[in-house]
Write an enzyme that holds these catalytic residues in place. Structure first.
Site, PDB file in Angstrom:
ATOM      1  N   HIS A   1      -3.316  -4.725   1.781  1.00 35.25           N
ATOM      2  CA  HIS A   1      -2.713  -5.148   3.046  1.00 35.25           C
ATOM      3  C   HIS A   1      -2.999  -6.633   3.235  1.00 35.25           C
ATOM      4  O   HIS A   1      -4.160  -7.021   3.279  1.00 35.25           O
ATOM      5  CB  HIS A   1      -3.360  -4.425   4.227  1.00 35.25           C
ATOM      6  CG  HIS A   1      -2.935  -3.002   4.363  1.00 35.25           C
ATOM      7  ND1 HIS A   1      -2.060  -2.583   5.335  1.00 35.25           N
ATOM      8  CD2 HIS A   1      -3.262  -1.907   3.652  1.00 35.25           C
ATOM      9  CE1 HIS A   1      -1.876  -1.273   5.220  1.00 35.25           C
ATOM     10  NE2 HIS A   1      -2.595  -0.843   4.207  1.00 35.25           N
TER      11      HIS A   1
ATOM     12  N   CYS B   1       0.827  -1.208   0.000  1.00 38.71           N
ATOM     13  CA  CYS B   1       0.000   0.000   0.000  1.00 38.71           C
ATOM     14  C   CYS B   1       0.870   1.271   0.000  1.00 38.71           C
ATOM     15  O   CYS B   1       1.532   1.554  -0.990  1.00 38.71           O
ATOM     16  CB  CYS B   1      -0.982  -0.068   1.162  1.00 38.71           C
ATOM     17  SG  CYS B   1      -2.476   0.860   0.843  1.00 38.71           S
TER      18      CYS B   1
ATOM     19  N   GLU C   1      -1.801  -8.185   5.971  1.00 34.80           N
ATOM     20  CA  GLU C   1      -1.492  -8.504   7.368  1.00 34.80           C
ATOM     21  C   GLU C   1      -2.688  -8.358   8.300  1.00 34.80           C
ATOM     22  O   GLU C   1      -2.603  -8.707   9.464  1.00 34.80           O
ATOM     23  CB  GLU C   1      -0.316  -7.638   7.863  1.00 34.80           C
ATOM     24  CG  GLU C   1      -0.648  -6.205   8.254  1.00 34.80           C
ATOM     25  CD  GLU C   1      -0.749  -5.252   7.063  1.00 34.80           C
ATOM     26  OE1 GLU C   1      -0.823  -5.719   5.917  1.00 34.80           O
ATOM     27  OE2 GLU C   1      -0.792  -4.034   7.305  1.00 34.80           O
TER      28      GLU C   1
HETATM   29  N1  GLN Z   1      -3.616   6.456   1.365  1.00 35.14           N
HETATM   30  C1  GLN Z   1      -2.257   6.189   1.753  1.00 35.14           C
HETATM   31  C2  GLN Z   1      -1.274   6.997   0.880  1.00 35.14           C
HETATM   32  O1  GLN Z   1      -1.628   7.444  -0.185  1.00 35.14           O
HETATM   33  C3  GLN Z   1      -1.949   4.705   1.654  1.00 35.14           C
HETATM   34  C4  GLN Z   1      -2.850   3.909   2.598  1.00 35.14           C
HETATM   35  C5  GLN Z   1      -2.287   2.637   3.125  1.00 35.14           C
HETATM   36  O2  GLN Z   1      -1.093   2.411   3.137  1.00 35.14           O
HETATM   37  N2  GLN Z   1      -3.155   1.803   3.609  1.00 35.14           N
HETATM   38  O3  GLN Z   1      -0.175   7.157   1.275  1.00 35.14           O
END
Ligand code: GLN
Length: 139
Positions: free
Chosen positions: A120, A39, A122
């Protein structure tokens, strides 16, 4: 291997710079250190450390309340993962392998020793993607 976790990529990037970790990670990556960004970690690998060529749209599924769980297919396994204010990969570089696609969106990619997922793994109790990452390191 090193996992760059989810969170907030602007903040993570500031901390990487303040703690001067960015250059070390880049240097070790060039020497073969395996990296996995989940992410926000994927955003860091692509936009900030430039270790994988991806065009990314941040927060592409909406705000926090639009976060969702989903069953995805990853390396022949059906697993449950979470997309938490997740980014979308809108373009992949020519050396990037697409490892998983979900509802038309590319959600897992790799290039040599760099691996990245928009989701994610985890939050759900499934170690499939962890086993995949450690097998990349072993191989
Ligand atoms: N929205 C976050 C970003 O753009 C990422 C979100 C996440 O890691 N769950 O940095």
């Amino acid at each position: 291997g090193l996992v760059i976790p989810g969170g907030e990529s602007t903040t993570l990037n500031k901390l990487l710079k303040i703690k001067k970790l960015d250059e070390g990670i880049i240097e070790h990556s060039y020497k073969g250190l395996h990296l996995w960004g989940t992410c926000a970690g994927l955003i860091i690998l692509a936009n900030n450390l430039k270790l994988i060529e991806l065009d990314i749209e941040r927060n592409a599924y909406g705000s926090q309340i639009n976060s969702f769980s989903s069953k995805i297919k990853f390396c022949n396994d059906n697993i449950s993962v979470k997309f938490i204010r997740a980014p979308k990969i809108v373009n992949v570089g020519k050396n990037v392998d697409v490892l998983s696609v979900h509802n038309g969106d590319v959600i897992a990619v790799s290039n040599k020793n760099v691996f990245a997922t928009t989701f994610h793994p985890e939050v759900t109790l499934d170690d499939t993607v962890y086993n995949y990452f450690t097998s990349r390191i072993r191989n």
